[in-house]
Structures are given as C-alpha cells and as structure tokens.
Scaffold this motif. Structure first.
Motif, PDB file in Angstrom:
ATOM      1  N   ASP A  29       0.815  -1.287  -0.035  1.00  0.00           N
ATOM      2  CA  ASP A  29      -0.025  -0.112  -0.137  1.00  0.00           C
ATOM      3  C   ASP A  29       0.868   1.343   0.092  1.00  0.00           C
ATOM      4  O   ASP A  29       0.467   2.166  -0.514  1.00  0.00           O
ATOM      5  CB  ASP A  29      -0.868  -0.182   1.206  1.00  0.00           C
ATOM      6  CG  ASP A  29      -1.874  -1.034   1.285  1.00  0.00           C
ATOM      7  OD1 ASP A  29      -2.298  -1.663   0.238  1.00  0.00           O
ATOM      8  OD2 ASP A  29      -2.226  -1.565   2.253  1.00  0.00           O
ATOM      9  N   VAL A  30       1.886   1.244   0.525  1.00  0.00           N
ATOM     10  CA  VAL A  30       2.944   2.220   0.680  1.00  0.00           C
ATOM     11  C   VAL A  30       4.333   1.887   0.143  1.00  0.00           C
ATOM     12  O   VAL A  30       4.766   0.771   0.814  1.00  0.00           O
ATOM     13  CB  VAL A  30       2.812   3.005   2.012  1.00  0.00           C
ATOM     14  CG1 VAL A  30       3.867   4.060   2.150  1.00  0.00           C
ATOM     15  CG2 VAL A  30       1.424   3.314   2.567  1.00  0.00           C
ATOM     16  N   GLN A  57       8.183   6.233 -10.206  1.00  0.00           N
ATOM     17  CA  GLN A  57       8.321   4.928 -10.649  1.00  0.00           C
ATOM     18  C   GLN A  57       7.601   4.068  -9.679  1.00  0.00           C
ATOM     19  O   GLN A  57       7.042   3.125 -10.109  1.00  0.00           O
ATOM     20  CB  GLN A  57       9.959   4.380 -10.779  1.00  0.00           C
ATOM     21  CG  GLN A  57      10.024   3.208 -11.487  1.00  0.00           C
ATOM     22  CD  GLN A  57      11.272   3.144 -12.154  1.00  0.00           C
ATOM     23  OE1 GLN A  57      12.164   3.552 -11.624  1.00  0.00           O
ATOM     24  NE2 GLN A  57      11.587   2.167 -12.863  1.00  0.00           N
ATOM     25  N   VAL A  58       8.016   4.235  -8.299  1.00  0.00           N
ATOM     26  CA  VAL A  58       7.333   3.245  -7.188  1.00  0.00           C
ATOM     27  C   VAL A  58       5.848   3.663  -7.134  1.00  0.00           C
ATOM     28  O   VAL A  58       5.242   2.700  -6.728  1.00  0.00           O
ATOM     29  CB  VAL A  58       7.914   3.381  -6.094  1.00  0.00           C
ATOM     30  CG1 VAL A  58       9.362   3.264  -6.207  1.00  0.00           C
ATOM     31  CG2 VAL A  58       7.911   4.770  -5.234  1.00  0.00           C
ATOM     32  N   GLY A  59       5.234   4.887  -7.598  1.00  0.00           N
ATOM     33  CA  GLY A  59       3.891   5.196  -7.335  1.00  0.00           C
ATOM     34  C   GLY A  59       3.215   4.818  -8.451  1.00  0.00           C
ATOM     35  O   GLY A  59       1.880   5.213  -8.342  1.00  0.00           O
ATOM     36  N   ASP A  64       0.894   4.663  -2.194  1.00  0.00           N
ATOM     37  CA  ASP A  64       1.354   5.977  -1.600  1.00  0.00           C
ATOM     38  C   ASP A  64       3.110   5.833  -1.678  1.00  0.00           C
ATOM     39  O   ASP A  64       3.495   4.957  -1.244  1.00  0.00           O
ATOM     40  CB  ASP A  64       0.897   6.256  -0.316  1.00  0.00           C
ATOM     41  CG  ASP A  64      -0.836   6.643  -0.269  1.00  0.00           C
ATOM     42  OD1 ASP A  64      -1.197   7.198  -1.208  1.00  0.00           O
ATOM     43  OD2 ASP A  64      -1.636   6.107   0.679  1.00  0.00           O
ATOM     44  N   VAL A  65       3.508   6.945  -1.807  1.00  0.00           N
ATOM     45  CA  VAL A  65       4.910   7.184  -1.704  1.00  0.00           C
ATOM     46  C   VAL A  65       5.539   7.933  -0.375  1.00  0.00           C
ATOM     47  O   VAL A  65       4.875   9.075  -0.167  1.00  0.00           O
ATOM     48  CB  VAL A  65       5.438   7.801  -2.909  1.00  0.00           C
ATOM     49  CG1 VAL A  65       6.863   8.058  -2.921  1.00  0.00           C
ATOM     50  CG2 VAL A  65       5.019   7.207  -4.321  1.00  0.00           C
ATOM     51  N   ALA A  83      12.607  15.885  -0.693  1.00  0.00           N
ATOM     52  CA  ALA A  83      11.673  14.713  -0.473  1.00  0.00           C
ATOM     53  C   ALA A  83       9.912  15.549  -0.901  1.00  0.00           C
ATOM     54  O   ALA A  83       9.218  14.798  -1.484  1.00  0.00           O
ATOM     55  CB  ALA A  83      11.667  14.019   0.677  1.00  0.00           C
ATOM     56  N   VAL A  84       9.782  16.736  -0.338  1.00  0.00           N
ATOM     57  CA  VAL A  84       8.500  17.346  -0.667  1.00  0.00           C
ATOM     58  C   VAL A  84       8.485  17.437  -1.998  1.00  0.00           C
ATOM     59  O   VAL A  84       8.940  18.329  -2.555  1.00  0.00           O
ATOM     60  CB  VAL A  84       8.400  18.544   0.572  1.00  0.00           C
ATOM     61  CG1 VAL A  84       7.118  19.048  -0.021  1.00  0.00           C
ATOM     62  CG2 VAL A  84       8.422  17.998   2.007  1.00  0.00           C
ATOM     63  N   MET A  85       7.309  16.837  -2.517  1.00  0.00           N
ATOM     64  CA  MET A  85       6.952  16.885  -4.013  1.00  0.00           C
ATOM     65  C   MET A  85       5.634  16.320  -4.217  1.00  0.00           C
ATOM     66  O   MET A  85       5.081  15.703  -3.309  1.00  0.00           O
ATOM     67  CB  MET A  85       7.933  16.404  -4.933  1.00  0.00           C
ATOM     68  CG  MET A  85       8.043  14.739  -4.559  1.00  0.00           C
ATOM     69  SD  MET A  85       9.180  13.866  -5.625  1.00  0.00           S
ATOM     70  CE  MET A  85      10.822  14.235  -4.723  1.00  0.00           C
ATOM     71  N   PRO A  86       4.935  16.567  -5.372  1.00  0.00           N
ATOM     72  CA  PRO A  86       3.573  16.151  -5.610  1.00  0.00           C
ATOM     73  C   PRO A  86       3.384  14.572  -5.339  1.00  0.00           C
ATOM     74  O   PRO A  86       2.520  14.088  -4.904  1.00  0.00           O
ATOM     75  CB  PRO A  86       3.190  16.747  -6.924  1.00  0.00           C
ATOM     76  CG  PRO A  86       3.976  17.814  -7.162  1.00  0.00           C
ATOM     77  CD  PRO A  86       5.636  17.558  -6.552  1.00  0.00           C
ATOM     78  N   GLU A  87       4.473  13.901  -5.802  1.00  0.00           N
ATOM     79  CA  GLU A  87       4.467  12.337  -6.051  1.00  0.00           C
ATOM     80  C   GLU A  87       4.673  11.901  -4.645  1.00  0.00           C
ATOM     81  O   GLU A  87       4.291  10.540  -4.426  1.00  0.00           O
ATOM     82  CB  GLU A  87       5.430  11.976  -6.803  1.00  0.00           C
ATOM     83  CG  GLU A  87       5.337  12.332  -8.365  1.00  0.00           C
ATOM     84  CD  GLU A  87       5.795  13.470  -8.572  1.00  0.00           C
ATOM     85  OE1 GLU A  87       5.422  13.874  -9.796  1.00  0.00           O
ATOM     86  OE2 GLU A  87       6.315  14.208  -7.802  1.00  0.00           O
ATOM     87  N   VAL A  88       4.919  12.410  -3.470  1.00  0.00           N
ATOM     88  CA  VAL A  88       5.371  11.946  -2.259  1.00  0.00           C
ATOM     89  C   VAL A  88       4.203  12.713  -1.107  1.00  0.00           C
ATOM     90  O   VAL A  88       4.171  13.963  -1.017  1.00  0.00           O
ATOM     91  CB  VAL A  88       6.824  12.372  -1.694  1.00  0.00           C
ATOM     92  CG1 VAL A  88       7.139  11.977  -0.151  1.00  0.00           C
ATOM     93  CG2 VAL A  88       7.907  11.844  -2.384  1.00  0.00           C
TER      94      VAL A  88
END
Length: 286
Positions: A29-30, A57-59, A64-65, A83-88
C-alpha cells in the motif's frame, strides 16, 4: 484528517535501481524510499537526487509514496527539501524525540510545500519512536500535528538501546503503549509484536502479525517483498469478514428503522459498539 487505510509499507533504498524498478509490482500500500539506514553517509546526496524519478516509478501502480528522512537536523532539512513533491504524500520521521520535534519538522515541510505551490498539509507524517527517552512522549507525539498519520515503535533500534533482544516479550509493553497513543489520536498504530528484520521464517512472521492485529496494530512495514502479501492478508479484512460486516450493518439499520436499538444477527445480539467495529472493518477494506 482521517487515518489512512494502509496495511503494508515496503522499504526500498532510494538508490537501489533494481528494487525501485520492481517496487510497484509488490502489492504494498505504501512504498518507503529510504534515505536513512540503508544509505551510507557518502551516498545521502545521491539518494536525494534520485528521489524525483524513484517516486514516480514506485507510485505508478497507485501505492502511496513515503520517504524516510534522517534524524540529525543537518540531514533532515535537506532531506525534506528533496523529498517534498507532488508524488510524495508521506514522510517517515525516525527517532522522534517529542511533540516539539514533530512540530519543528512540520514547519520546515510547510515552507517547502508553499514554495512548490502544494497545499499545506499535502505531506503527512509517520513518527517512529526508537529511544527509551521518547517512550513517555508517545501520546504527545501522536497528537502533535495534523500531519500525523501513523505512529510506530522502532523495534530494532529500541531493543538495542534497551540492550534487549527484539521479540514479543521485550516489545509487548511498548507496542501496546504505541497502539493506545495512536488510537487515542485517531491515527494508525504501525508495527507488530516481534522481530522486524527476520524474514527467514514466514509462517512465524504470519503468526506474529496475526497476534499483533488482534492487539490493535493497523499496519506494518517490511524490508522484504515476500512479507507484503502476508501483511496484506493478516492486517486487511478477508472477503468473508467484509461480507459479514455488510450484512451485519444492514441488519442493524433495518432494526433502527423499526425503532429497535438491538437486534439478533446470526445467533448473537448486536448493538452500536458491534456495528461500529463492523464499520471500521469496512473502512479498512481495499
């Protein structure tokens, strides 16, 4: 903010291209992209630089990333910037000391979110307590900030600090403290009562998870893909449980419409607390 319905969280070193490439196929899930323990000191900058591509890639299959940052401030601040970004959507905070520690990092994250045009609160937290000094602060940590989504006790690091062997006996009290603190704050208690790193005996691992789920744990992290389906099975409701919960709720709703506060269902009386457990079970279904 509602607690997420995670079951399994799989660690992947941010620079391990082979593992990153396959992480989305593992069913977790994560996916936790790690900047901490699995990355050597001279590899931290390369791991930060790898995050944007790795997160996409992982998401890609819908997981959830999460990114696990480092504890020292001289590393955690640049970790957050990377680390703070839309994908995380989540940061894992290791070795949390107390509520002020969480709030301090929340301020740093908010500045980065604003700079990127992300909604404040986009990035949630999983706090991990790994020192004896922080154990009395579990309740305060769990409720420290609206970003908090989960709370865990780091079994390996805490056991090292206690000079204890990780296992059901040494971790039971602290695990239950974590469950109570997290549930009281409306967030997910993460972990299990048992050794975290041992994946050589998957049946023993399953039994540990089964016991831990009955004790109230809501999700668990793992380091090996073979552990993911076991966590999903043990920490997620089965199709039989989901079907029964739906039928139970329907029976209770029908009784309420007839002015009854309790009703017989499959040989037992059900009332509001039983129905609430059924509703929470359905909320965990994926």
């Amino acid at each position: 903010m509602a607690a997420p319905n995670w079951r399994s969280l799989l660690f992947v070193p941010a620079t391990a291209e082979k593992f990153v490439a396959r992480a989305h196929t593992r069913g977790a899930d994560v996916i936790i992209l790690d900047l901490e323990d699995s990355i050597p000191p001279d590899g931290k900058e390369a791991a930060r630089a790898a995050l944007p591509a790795a997160a996409k890639q992982v998401g890609q299959a819908g997981a959830d990333v999460c990114v696990r940052i480092n504890r020292p401030l001289e590393m955690s601040v640049p970790d957050i910037a990377a680390a703070v970004m839309p994908e995380v959507s989540v940061l894992m905070l290791p070795k949390v000391m107390g509520a002020e520690h969480v709030r301090l990092l929340s301020e740093v994250v908010a500045v980065r979110e604003a700079a990127l045009g992300l909604p404040i609160g986009h990035t949630r937290f999983i706090g991990v307590v790994e020192t004896p000094q922080a154990l009395p602060n579990l309740v305060a940590i769990a409720g420290a900030d609206p970003r908090m989504a989960g709370l865990g006790v780091g079994s390996e690091d805490l056991s090292t600090e206690l000079e204890a062997v990780p296992g059901a006996d040494s971790l039971y009290v602290f695990g239950m403290m974590c469950v109570a603190a997290a549930r009281g704050a409306g967030i997910l208690p993460m972990g299990s009562i048992g050794a975290f790193a041992d994946f050589s005996d998957l049946e023993a691992y399953r039994q540990s998870l089964r016991r831990s789920r009955r004790l109230g744990f809501g999700c668990a992290s793992c380091i090996h893909p073979a552990q993911v389906p076991i966590i999903n099975e043990e920490y997620g409701p089965s199709p039989v449980e989901v079907d029964r919960a739906r039928r139970l709720i329907a029976a209770f709703d029908e009784a309420l419409s007839l002015g009854q506060g309790a009703v017989a269902f499959e040989g037992a009386m059900i009332d509001l607390p039983v129905v609430e457990r059924a509703r929470r079970l359905l909320a965990r279904a994926r």
